[in-house]
Design a protein around this motif. Structure first.
Motif, PDB file in Angstrom:
ATOM      1  N   ILE A   8      19.073  43.611  27.846  1.00 21.59           N
ATOM      2  CA  ILE A   8      19.228  44.755  28.745  1.00 21.59           C
ATOM      3  C   ILE A   8      18.753  46.015  28.026  1.00 21.59           C
ATOM      4  O   ILE A   8      18.027  46.823  28.590  1.00 21.59           O
ATOM      5  CB  ILE A   8      20.705  44.929  29.170  1.00 21.59           C
ATOM      6  CG1 ILE A   8      21.271  43.625  29.752  1.00 21.59           C
ATOM      7  CG2 ILE A   8      20.866  46.102  30.116  1.00 21.59           C
ATOM      8  CD1 ILE A   8      20.511  43.039  30.912  1.00 21.59           C
ATOM      9  N   SER A  71      22.004  52.392  28.674  1.00 21.57           N
ATOM     10  CA  SER A  71      22.177  51.280  29.619  1.00 21.57           C
ATOM     11  C   SER A  71      23.465  51.443  30.431  1.00 21.57           C
ATOM     12  O   SER A  71      24.096  50.461  30.819  1.00 21.57           O
ATOM     13  CB  SER A  71      22.173  49.940  28.862  1.00 21.57           C
ATOM     14  OG  SER A  71      23.220  49.891  27.906  1.00 21.57           O
ATOM     15  N   PHE A  74      23.778  49.519  33.595  1.00 21.68           N
ATOM     16  CA  PHE A  74      24.239  48.139  33.492  1.00 21.68           C
ATOM     17  C   PHE A  74      25.767  48.097  33.465  1.00 21.68           C
ATOM     18  O   PHE A  74      26.383  47.237  34.117  1.00 21.68           O
ATOM     19  CB  PHE A  74      23.645  47.484  32.245  1.00 21.68           C
ATOM     20  CG  PHE A  74      23.932  46.019  32.137  1.00 21.68           C
ATOM     21  CD1 PHE A  74      23.350  45.111  33.007  1.00 21.68           C
ATOM     22  CD2 PHE A  74      24.778  45.535  31.156  1.00 21.68           C
ATOM     23  CE1 PHE A  74      23.615  43.755  32.912  1.00 21.68           C
ATOM     24  CE2 PHE A  74      25.052  44.184  31.050  1.00 21.68           C
ATOM     25  CZ  PHE A  74      24.468  43.289  31.929  1.00 21.68           C
TER      26      PHE A  74
END
Length: 108
Positions: A8, A71, A74
């Protein structure tokens, strides 16, 4: 047994001559098949990390790594249950592509 993870985010801010670090690089990855989150931090003797079941993963405990690796999107998908609701691996790939992630797999 090893699991396959999609990266990711991965970020390395080590100095060129820094061979061991407890802070960098940082890695966030997800295994669709195993439904696990992989977090790693450090390099060489400073490497630490582990995998955590998606079903019990608490994003609040790991907010710094999501912020440092950019991130947080995410983390939001984990928190709101959307990651757990993905039906196929292709759905995961589409999610990654829509968030400008290169499709890179690792085994852990």
């Amino acid at each position: 047994m090893s699991d396959v993870y999609y990266i990711i985010a991965k970020l390395d801010k080590r100095a060129l001559n820094e061979t061991h670090s407890s802070n960098w690089p940082k890695l966030v990855a997800f295994s669709f098949d195993a439904q696990k989150i992989l977090l790693e931090e450090g390099f060489g003797h400073g490497l630490m990390g582990g995998s955590f079941p998606l079903s019990s993963f608490n994003t609040a405990q790991w907010k710094d790594i999501f912020k440092e690796t950019d991130s947080q999107w995410f983390s939001d998908y984990i928190s709101n249950g959307m990651l757990a609701s993905l039906k196929t691996e292709d759905d995961l790939i589409k999610l990654l592509e829509s968030n400008n992630c290169s499709i890179v797999k690792i085994t852990y």
